[in-house]
Design a protein around this motif. Sequence first.
Motif, PDB file in Angstrom:
ATOM      1  N   GLY A 114      52.013  45.205  38.529  1.00 55.79           N
ATOM      2  CA  GLY A 114      50.461  45.738  39.788  1.00 55.79           C
ATOM      3  C   GLY A 114      49.877  45.572  37.961  1.00 55.79           C
ATOM      4  O   GLY A 114      48.492  45.492  38.021  1.00 55.79           O
ATOM      5  N   ILE A 117      49.333  42.551  36.579  1.00 58.08           N
ATOM      6  CA  ILE A 117      47.869  41.371  37.505  1.00 58.08           C
ATOM      7  C   ILE A 117      46.600  42.322  37.612  1.00 58.08           C
ATOM      8  O   ILE A 117      45.464  41.558  37.666  1.00 58.08           O
ATOM      9  CB  ILE A 117      48.625  41.920  39.187  1.00 58.08           C
ATOM     10  CG1 ILE A 117      49.613  41.150  39.255  1.00 58.08           C
ATOM     11  CG2 ILE A 117      47.981  41.373  40.612  1.00 58.08           C
ATOM     12  CD1 ILE A 117      50.851  41.312  40.784  1.00 58.08           C
ATOM     13  N   ALA A 118      46.791  43.011  37.721  1.00 58.05           N
ATOM     14  CA  ALA A 118      44.868  43.822  38.047  1.00 58.05           C
ATOM     15  C   ALA A 118      44.441  43.634  36.522  1.00 58.05           C
ATOM     16  O   ALA A 118      42.776  43.775  36.397  1.00 58.05           O
ATOM     17  CB  ALA A 118      45.520  45.519  37.539  1.00 58.05           C
ATOM     18  N   LEU A 121      42.816  40.160  36.215  1.00 58.26           N
ATOM     19  CA  LEU A 121      42.105  39.372  38.222  1.00 58.26           C
ATOM     20  C   LEU A 121      40.827  39.766  37.286  1.00 58.26           C
ATOM     21  O   LEU A 121      40.034  40.725  37.072  1.00 58.26           O
ATOM     22  CB  LEU A 121      42.158  40.086  39.079  1.00 58.26           C
ATOM     23  CG  LEU A 121      43.753  39.848  39.974  1.00 58.26           C
ATOM     24  CD1 LEU A 121      43.960  40.679  41.340  1.00 58.26           C
ATOM     25  CD2 LEU A 121      43.161  38.414  40.537  1.00 58.26           C
ATOM     26  N   LEU A 127      44.691  40.086  45.562  1.00 53.16           N
ATOM     27  CA  LEU A 127      45.833  39.372  45.750  1.00 53.16           C
ATOM     28  C   LEU A 127      46.406  39.099  47.044  1.00 53.16           C
ATOM     29  O   LEU A 127      46.073  39.289  47.793  1.00 53.16           O
ATOM     30  CB  LEU A 127      46.739  40.534  45.300  1.00 53.16           C
ATOM     31  CG  LEU A 127      48.526  40.775  45.241  1.00 53.16           C
ATOM     32  CD1 LEU A 127      48.845  39.710  43.951  1.00 53.16           C
ATOM     33  CD2 LEU A 127      48.452  41.981  45.083  1.00 53.16           C
ATOM     34  N   THR A 166      54.095  46.645  46.835  1.00 50.90           N
ATOM     35  CA  THR A 166      52.529  46.401  46.106  1.00 50.90           C
ATOM     36  C   THR A 166      52.697  47.674  46.119  1.00 50.90           C
ATOM     37  O   THR A 166      51.662  48.890  45.846  1.00 50.90           O
ATOM     38  CB  THR A 166      51.973  45.992  47.101  1.00 50.90           C
ATOM     39  OG1 THR A 166      51.499  45.876  47.902  1.00 50.90           O
ATOM     40  CG2 THR A 166      51.951  44.010  46.735  1.00 50.90           C
ATOM     41  N   LEU A 170      47.834  47.761  48.009  1.00 51.56           N
ATOM     42  CA  LEU A 170      46.824  47.075  48.825  1.00 51.56           C
ATOM     43  C   LEU A 170      45.524  47.798  50.031  1.00 51.56           C
ATOM     44  O   LEU A 170      44.493  47.296  50.532  1.00 51.56           O
ATOM     45  CB  LEU A 170      47.503  46.062  49.579  1.00 51.56           C
ATOM     46  CG  LEU A 170      47.794  45.479  49.092  1.00 51.56           C
ATOM     47  CD1 LEU A 170      48.795  44.241  49.478  1.00 51.56           C
ATOM     48  CD2 LEU A 170      47.018  44.362  47.826  1.00 51.56           C
ATOM     49  N   ARG A 242      41.292  42.508  48.486  1.00 52.10           N
ATOM     50  CA  ARG A 242      41.116  42.210  47.354  1.00 52.10           C
ATOM     51  C   ARG A 242      41.493  44.078  46.354  1.00 52.10           C
ATOM     52  O   ARG A 242      42.084  44.641  47.022  1.00 52.10           O
ATOM     53  CB  ARG A 242      39.554  43.116  46.888  1.00 52.10           C
ATOM     54  CG  ARG A 242      38.581  42.255  48.353  1.00 52.10           C
ATOM     55  CD  ARG A 242      37.508  42.374  47.971  1.00 52.10           C
ATOM     56  NE  ARG A 242      36.532  41.266  48.221  1.00 52.10           N
ATOM     57  CZ  ARG A 242      35.749  40.121  48.098  1.00 52.10           C
ATOM     58  NH1 ARG A 242      36.667  40.389  46.606  1.00 52.10           N
ATOM     59  NH2 ARG A 242      35.376  39.191  48.364  1.00 52.10           N
ATOM     60  N   TRP A 243      41.832  43.636  45.489  1.00 49.16           N
ATOM     61  CA  TRP A 243      42.476  44.294  44.412  1.00 49.16           C
ATOM     62  C   TRP A 243      41.911  45.814  44.345  1.00 49.16           C
ATOM     63  O   TRP A 243      40.946  45.896  43.891  1.00 49.16           O
ATOM     64  CB  TRP A 243      43.322  43.581  43.247  1.00 49.16           C
ATOM     65  CG  TRP A 243      44.287  44.833  42.577  1.00 49.16           C
ATOM     66  CD1 TRP A 243      44.326  45.313  41.154  1.00 49.16           C
ATOM     67  CD2 TRP A 243      45.499  44.912  42.688  1.00 49.16           C
ATOM     68  NE1 TRP A 243      45.134  46.530  41.121  1.00 49.16           N
ATOM     69  CE2 TRP A 243      46.278  45.349  41.356  1.00 49.16           C
ATOM     70  CE3 TRP A 243      46.992  44.201  43.006  1.00 49.16           C
ATOM     71  CZ2 TRP A 243      47.213  45.965  42.056  1.00 49.16           C
ATOM     72  CZ3 TRP A 243      47.658  44.775  43.170  1.00 49.16           C
ATOM     73  CH2 TRP A 243      47.988  45.378  42.978  1.00 49.16           C
TER      74      TRP A 243
END
Length: 244
Positions: A114, A117-118, A121, A127, A166, A170, A242-243
């Motif tokens: 997590g 990924i953040a 981005l 995501l 997740t 989300l 959208r994250w």
Amino acid sequence: MQLRHSFGSAASAYAEHRPDYAQAAARWVFATAPGARVLDLGAGTGKLTAALLAAGADVTAVEPDPAMLAELRRTLPQVNALSGSAESIPLPDASVDAVIAGNALHWFDMAVAGPEIARVLTPGGVLAGLWNVLDDSVGWVAGLARVAGAEVVGPRDTPAAWRAATHGLLGPAAERAEFAHGQRRTADSLVATLATRAGLLVLPEPERTATLDRIRDFLAAQPETADGEFTLPMLTCGWRARWA
């Protein structure tokens, strides 16, 4: 963990037999992203990578398994394909507009992945996850599921599993969609496709052989699949958000 690392031994078969993704689904997953730079995370042999390229994305692929990555590089030499994982993404901060996983999100350790990924981005980045499922609203496909077992033909990236993976990050604005899809198969090639499922790859050989024989016998007995080519009814399902 054994399931997660089972695919490399069947990389060439995976590339040959696993289905691609519905083109409309590939366009949909990054349509709301702030740009077209897309990371295909857990890219495997490039099934989703190819669909994203065709949809107009600027794709970087990241895959941890050396055999799967080698197959991706062989078939899509124009793609920037990197060794890495969801837990250790080899990209700079804020370098992609969307992170998309195809039949892979359930393998990620989201407590670690997590933040990674953040990190990669851009602000407002997306995501998304896609997964192919057999359309068991069709009678013979439902019969196949009963014969083969859910571990072989059932989806792993179910909506519930996707949200759980997740960790609720989300939020309520996550969107879900399904897209009609299909794959031309014969009975033999469908058996070969199902043989690349993680649940079968890790079975003891006698049990694996018995399961494949049972599937083969079932297909031989169905008028839709007994002779020649047929279309395997499928859906490409997806979530995007959208994250947070």
